[in-house]
Design an enzyme around this catalytic site. Structure first.
Site, PDB file in Angstrom:
ATOM      1  N   GLU A  34       8.330 -39.173  -4.514  1.00  0.00           N
ATOM      2  CA  GLU A  34       9.265 -38.316  -4.399  1.00  0.00           C
ATOM      3  C   GLU A  34      10.507 -38.962  -3.586  1.00  0.00           C
ATOM      4  OE1 GLU A  34      12.085 -36.077  -5.413  1.00  0.00           O
ATOM      5  OE2 GLU A  34      10.404 -35.731  -6.292  1.00  0.00           O
ATOM      6  N   ARG A  35      11.930 -38.962  -4.059  1.00  0.00           N
ATOM      7  CA  ARG A  35      12.932 -39.318  -3.184  1.00  0.00           C
ATOM      8  C   ARG A  35      13.559 -38.330  -2.624  1.00  0.00           C
ATOM      9  NH1 ARG A  35      17.596 -41.096  -7.807  1.00  0.00           N
ATOM     10  NH2 ARG A  35      18.122 -39.014  -8.414  1.00  0.00           N
ATOM     11  N   ILE A  41      13.949 -30.958  -9.139  1.00  0.00           N
ATOM     12  CA  ILE A  41      15.124 -30.094  -9.512  1.00  0.00           C
ATOM     13  C   ILE A  41      14.826 -28.739 -10.000  1.00  0.00           C
ATOM     14  CG2 ILE A  41      17.331 -29.963 -11.015  1.00  0.00           C
ATOM     15  CD1 ILE A  41      17.758 -31.953  -8.991  1.00  0.00           C
ATOM     16  N   GLY A 182      25.563 -23.535 -23.505  1.00  0.00           N
ATOM     17  CA  GLY A 182      24.206 -23.682 -23.425  1.00  0.00           C
ATOM     18  C   GLY A 182      23.587 -22.721 -22.249  1.00  0.00           C
ATOM     19  N   ALA A 183      22.373 -22.994 -22.082  1.00  0.00           N
ATOM     20  CA  ALA A 183      21.555 -21.990 -20.849  1.00  0.00           C
ATOM     21  C   ALA A 183      22.094 -22.136 -19.800  1.00  0.00           C
ATOM     22  CB  ALA A 183      20.090 -22.500 -20.988  1.00  0.00           C
ATOM     23  N   ILE A 184      22.761 -23.133 -19.217  1.00  0.00           N
ATOM     24  CA  ILE A 184      22.808 -23.345 -17.827  1.00  0.00           C
ATOM     25  C   ILE A 184      24.205 -22.707 -17.835  1.00  0.00           C
ATOM     26  CG2 ILE A 184      24.032 -24.967 -16.172  1.00  0.00           C
ATOM     27  CD1 ILE A 184      21.631 -26.853 -16.959  1.00  0.00           C
ATOM     28  N   ASP A 310      12.079 -34.281 -18.603  1.00  0.00           N
ATOM     29  CA  ASP A 310      13.623 -34.625 -18.948  1.00  0.00           C
ATOM     30  C   ASP A 310      14.128 -35.803 -19.041  1.00  0.00           C
ATOM     31  OD1 ASP A 310      13.693 -31.822 -18.750  1.00  0.00           O
ATOM     32  OD2 ASP A 310      15.148 -31.586 -17.074  1.00  0.00           O
ATOM     33  N   ALA A 318      11.462 -27.111 -18.260  1.00  0.00           N
ATOM     34  CA  ALA A 318      10.454 -27.236 -17.375  1.00  0.00           C
ATOM     35  C   ALA A 318       9.144 -27.053 -17.846  1.00  0.00           C
ATOM     36  CB  ALA A 318      10.670 -26.255 -16.007  1.00  0.00           C
ATOM     37  N   HIS A 449       2.501   2.019 -26.092  1.00  0.00           N
ATOM     38  CA  HIS A 449       3.659   2.868 -26.030  1.00  0.00           C
ATOM     39  C   HIS A 449       3.708   3.459 -24.805  1.00  0.00           C
ATOM     40  CE1 HIS A 449       6.489   5.615 -27.787  1.00  0.00           C
ATOM     41  NE2 HIS A 449       5.918   6.607 -27.288  1.00  0.00           N
TER      42      HIS A 449
END
Length: 470
Positions: A34-35, A41, A182-184, A310, A318, A449
């Protein structure tokens, strides 16, 4: 001498770290590279902290409308932007620590730094320990993606923002332009509108949230407009000029008229770019528009090299990445001799989508139009929340549930929801689709209910002309 593993995962987002954990559970010697921050993200700059922001906006909305619930709250109610952002970052930090703990628990070696493939199953890592050489029997690429910039107006973090800048704003916008619905884009439009900002959304296509059912798009458009958001569909931003004072945007409307408007800030939410450049993939994988092409289990064209999340074809979600991570890890374990694991390929028809605006939207499967385009004889039904007792009691009677069935077989083809907590309820339909349910099983299911989930049952009944409460 290179360090050797059974599996190395390049990238620690919700696909990468889950793949690493599943590999370790299956007895593999696993490393992760991992950088930046464990969790990627989604956990640090996406799914989770944005929901923390939206929760703050939701509480503010309820407090400002307390009188609707018979309550009085004294004094002026306003947002403390710094405190809202601090809470969001705290949530992200807590979960980052959680992933760090999971790596230790599962004995996964963590190599922090920039990873670059030197072959299908080898890579170098330049980071805190200098340059390391790693080798494995299998490598999973899970490098994710980043926000796409406008070609004529790159994000500067000052006036022109991506989602990362919008999550940690230096100041509250006064007048905000959101490009893309879109969603973002819609989530940030909803958040900043609830925080008292004047928001305009520009969408190139003829409706907002264009991947959703057209009835959901129309309902959300009407709802957001009622909340004070200006929405321009069939429109495009042709030019942006930013300076210390704000942003000037030339916008062409659906009639072709170009006008210039001024905003304090702009968020670009026009899609993503996969993080696949300069990591050694050029001769190792088949690429299409930067995305790594894979088989249903995550294999690339090079033996031992896999990809998930992605950086591969969509949907770019995700939970899709996590599922792919489990599938790839299990397929790798199987190749390495584990006879007790039986991986199943991902069925993209059963991946739900959720958008956490106000009201929320959620869906799975085909829209009504897509089902008809695919040649199905369709039965579709809608049940409005205004006919649901729990929704009325909560003061959340805005919304509906819609279901789409194959008229010949009764197969559930799709479900589409807009309203309070639909992102929690959609999983009922996802389970149903995964189990290949028909309308018969759903009609015979007893829903508790009073719950908003009863609208799910009623929408199924409505598809067959049997709704009870409308």
């Amino acid at each position: 001498m290179a360090e050797k593993y059974d599996l190395i995962v390049l990238g620690s987002g919700p696909g990468g770290y889950v793949a690493a954990i599943r590999g370790a559970q299956l007895g593999l010697k696993v490393a992760i590279v991992e950088r930046e921050l464990l969790g990627g993200i989604c956990l640090n700059w996406g799914c989770i902290p944005t929901k923390a922001l939206l929760r703050s906006a939701e509480i503010l909305h309820y407090a400002q409308n307390a009188k609707d619930y018979g309550l009085r709250i004294g004094g002026e109610i306003e947002a403390d932007l710094d405190a809202v952002v601090k809470r969001s970052r705290g949530v992200a930090a807590q979960l980052n620590k959680g992933v760090t703990g999971l790596m230790k628990k599962n004995k996964i070696a963590v190599h922090m730094g920039e990873g670059k493939l030197t072959g299908p199953t080898s890579l170098t890592v330049k980071g805190e320990k200098g340059e390391e050489k790693l080798e494995a029997k299998h490598v999973i690429v899970a490098t994710g993606a980043r926000a796409r910039d406008l070609p004529f107006a790159k994000a500067d973090g000052e006036r022109i923002w991506t989602y990362r800048h919008a999550m940690t704003p230096k100041e509250m916008p006064k007048k905000l332009l959101v490009i893309g619905s879109g969603a973002i884009g819609i989530e940030f439009a909803s958040f900043y509108n609830d925080m008292g900002v004047d928001v305009t959304v520009v969408e190139m296509l003829d409706r907002i949230v264009p991947v959703e059912d057209k009835d959901v798009s129309a309902f959300l458009h009407k709802s957001l407009t009622k909340q004070g958001i200006t929405i321009m569909t069939g429109a495009g931003v042709e030019d942006i000029k930013a300076d210390g004072k704000g942003v000037k945007a030339k916008i062409k409307d659906k009639d072709g008229k170009v006008s210039e408007s001024e905003f304090s800030h702009c968020i670009t939410a026009i899609g993503i770019v996969p993080n696949t450049e300069n990591i050694g993939l050029e001769k190792l994988a088949e690429m299409e528009k930067g995305f790594i092409q894979i088989d249903p289990y995550g294999r690339t064209k090079s033996k031992g090299l896999w990809a998930i999340g992605d950086c591969t074809p969509g949907p770019w979600l995700a939970h899709k990445a996590s599922h792919e991570g489990v599938t790839a890890a299990e397929a790798i374990a199987q190749e390495l001799g584990n006879k007790d694991v039986h991986p199943h390929p991902l069925d993209r028809r059963n991946i739900p989508g959720c958008t956490y605006c106000h009201p929320q939207i959620a869906s799975v499967g085909l829209t009504e139009d897509k089902a008809k385009e695919a040649g199905y004889d369709v039965k579709a039904g809608t049940f409005p929340f205004i006919g649901n007792g729990k929704a009325i009691a909560l003061g959340e009677a805005e919304g509906f549930t819609k279901t789409v069935f194959d008229a010949k077989t009764g197969e559930l083809l799709g479900a589409h929801m807009v309203g309070a907590e639909v992102t929690e309820m959609i999983q009922g339909f996802v389970v149903g689709k995964t189990l290949e349910t028909t309308e018969a099983e759903l009609m015979q299911t007893v829903f508790p209910h009073p719950t908003i989930s009863e609208s799910m049952h009623e929408s199924v009944l409505a598809s067959y002309g049997r709704a009870l409460h409308i």
